[in-house]
Design an enzyme around this catalytic site. Structure first.
Site: not given
Ligand code: FAD
Length: 468
Positions: A38, A447, A267, A185, A269
């Site tokens: 979305k 090295h 920040s 964190g 969580g």
């Molecule tokens: P998301 O990335 O949140 O993606 C979910 C997607 O689903 C979104 O695009 C949303 O729009 C879509 N969506 C939700 N509900 C619906 C629906 N009903 N219909 C259609 N679409 C929908 N992780 C690391 O491993 N290394 C890092 O260095 C790191 N740095 C980070 C730094 C920051 C500042 C933040 C905030 C997070 C960081 N993370 C990092 C964590 C990482 O971004 C998340 O763990 C990861 O993005 C999770 O992936 P996901 O697919 O579960 O969810």
């Protein structure tokens, strides 16, 4: 792309790391996949998470290199920051990765739909409100990957100007002079490090007794010392009570004292994004904390429906989302995959100095009643670390104590120092392949490299150190 079929092998809701990994891996395995997003492809990670955060940290690192150039005999003049250009570079990298992901999905023939996905009974998924139009799909399997959103705090309404979350900070139009970061964190500490290196006066306000809970105590100490040495104020054990805007900034009340700042970064969580996923008439259960409940292979309570990524109560990391997507597809294919071992996932913190770890910390091993032998080997005698001017930090290895008192199986590798996020790989393999100290000590480290410190730690654990 509007589907020509309404039935798919797999329908994925969410196009972040969890969702797109599921879609790409499923398509690689020959499945006909639809993925509904979305917002923007790539989710939090590509757009407002890992990638933009690390890009801005690299901007800070580059600024620092230039300020240190004279030490190398290079006269670069006085360094200054053109923040618009920095943001432009970050946006270009994000844009490139998002469009590259779109092309990759297209080349794998994944049907990508723009709209809000909701799950109903019998693995029916409705798509609504986006440019793909409203429609209903069915899947032999459905994978839920809706991800997470930043948590906020009562009394701290996010206005994007004075009070912000990571979403807003990553596009902040101007660098603040003073910032309070609520939450020490991983993400909070990365922001503290980045802002401080770019010249902001930073105060971290943390409710727990220490920042970076979960990291080995020795690793945290190195980061704390570095932060304090650079003027970052760390206040732990403090309760943030509220804030009172004044002029263009605000005063944050914490532990009975006021902290005057230009911006507050909340920040604290992230929360699972599971409020509007449909789910009526399905057996998918959501916990009190909003997480989708799954078994060890990501299966929900509804037959044929899996969930992956930040929306389930596993480490909220992009690479955990990737592996959960792979696991879900392998389970859908009936390949009987081994569950993810969440105690041994790799973690990376991109602050200065960086931290990276896998497996048990010394404290966790002791709490579990395991007798351990530990070794700390430092970067300050390592040639490459001196050359790159980053000699603070260490590699700490935690190994099981054998009956003869010698170090045996490697239980944890915890690193802090230069480029350790790129060096953790060997430690990750050692812990996950259940290697022993003797196995690892027999390997050659090139090295001069930073990884020689890991090699030294292993040799020391055999009782016969080489360099120290
Ligand atoms: P998301 O990335 O949140 O993606 C979910 C997607 O689903 C979104 O695009 C949303 O729009 C879509 N969506 C939700 N509900 C619906 C629906 N009903 N219909 C259609 N679409 C929908 N992780 C690391 O491993 N290394 C890092 O260095 C790191 N740095 C980070 C730094 C920051 C500042 C933040 C905030 C997070 C960081 N993370 C990092 C964590 C990482 O971004 C998340 O763990 C990861 O993005 C999770 O992936 P996901 O697919 O579960 O969810």
């Amino acid at each position: 792309m509007v589907p020509t079929a309404e039935h798919f092998d797999v329908v994925v809701i969410g196009g972040g790391p969890g969702g797109y990994a599921t879609a790409l891996y499923g398509a690689s395995a020959g499945l006909n996949v639809a993925m509904i997003e979305k917002g923007k492809l790539g989710g939090t990670c590509l757009n407002v998470g890992c990638i933009p955060a690390k890009e801005l940290l690299e901007t800070a690192a580059t600024y620092l290199h230039v300020t240190e150039a004279a030490d190398y005999g290079i006269n670069a003049g006085e360094a200054s920051i053109d923040w618009d250009t920095s943001l432009g570079r970050k946006d270009k990298i994000v844009g490139g990765l998002v469009s590259g992901l779109g092309s990759l999905l297209k080349s794998r023939k994944v049907t990508v739909l723009d709209g809000h996905g909701r799950l109903h009974g019998d693995r029916r998924v409705t798509v609504a409100g986006g440019s793909s139009g409203d429609m209903e799909l069915t899947g032999d399997a459905v994978v839920l990957a809706p991800g997470s959103l930043p948590r906020t705090l009562p009394g701290f309404d996010v206005d994007g100007k004075v009070v912000m979350t990571s979403d807003e900070l990553l596009s902040i139009p101007e660098l603040p002079k003073r910032a309070a970061i609520i939450g020490g964190g991983v993400i909070g500490c990365e922001f503290a490090s980045m802002l401080s290196d770019l010249g902001t006066q930073v105060t971290i306000l943390e409710a727990l007794p220490k920042i970076l809970p979960g990291l080995d105590q020795d690793v945290t100490r190195v980061i704390e010392k570095s932060f304090k040495g650079r003027g970052i104020e760390i206040r732990t054990d403090v309760k943030v009570e509220g804030h009172a805007p004044a002029g263009s900034g605000t005063t944050v009340q914490a532990g009975g004292e006021g902290v005057d700042v230009d911006v507050v970064v909340v920040s604290v969580g992230r929360r699972p994004n599971t409020d509007d996923l449909g789910l009526d008439g399905t057996g998918v259960k959501v916990s009190d904390r909003g997480f989708i409940e799954v078994d060890e292979r990501g299966r929900t309570g509804e037959p044929g429906v899996w969930a992956v990524g930040d929306a389930i109560a596993t480490p909220a990391l992009a690479h955990v989302g990737f592996i959960e997507g792979v696991l879900a597809i392998r389970d859908i294919l009936g390949e009987d995959p081994a569950p993810v071992d969440y105690d041994k996932v790799p973690w990376a913190v991109y602050s200065r100095p960086e931290a990276a770890f896998t497996g048990l910390s010394e404290e966790a091993a002791k709490e579990a009643g395991i007798d351990v032998v530990t070794q700390k080997s430092r970067y300050n005698h390592n040639g490459r670390a001196m050359i790159v001017n980053q000699a603070e930090g260490m590699v700490k290895v935690i190994a099981e104590k054998q009956a003869d008192g010698r170090a045996g199986r490697i239980l944890g590798v915890h690193m802090v120092g230069p480029w350790v996020t790129e060096q953790l790989g060997q430690g990750y393999l050692a812990v996950n392949w259940e290697a022993t100290v003797d196995d690892m000590a027999a390997l050659i480290q090139p090295h001069p490299t930073l990884t020689e410190v890991l090699g030294e730690a292993m040799l020391s654990l055999t009782g016969r150190p080489l360099h120290g």
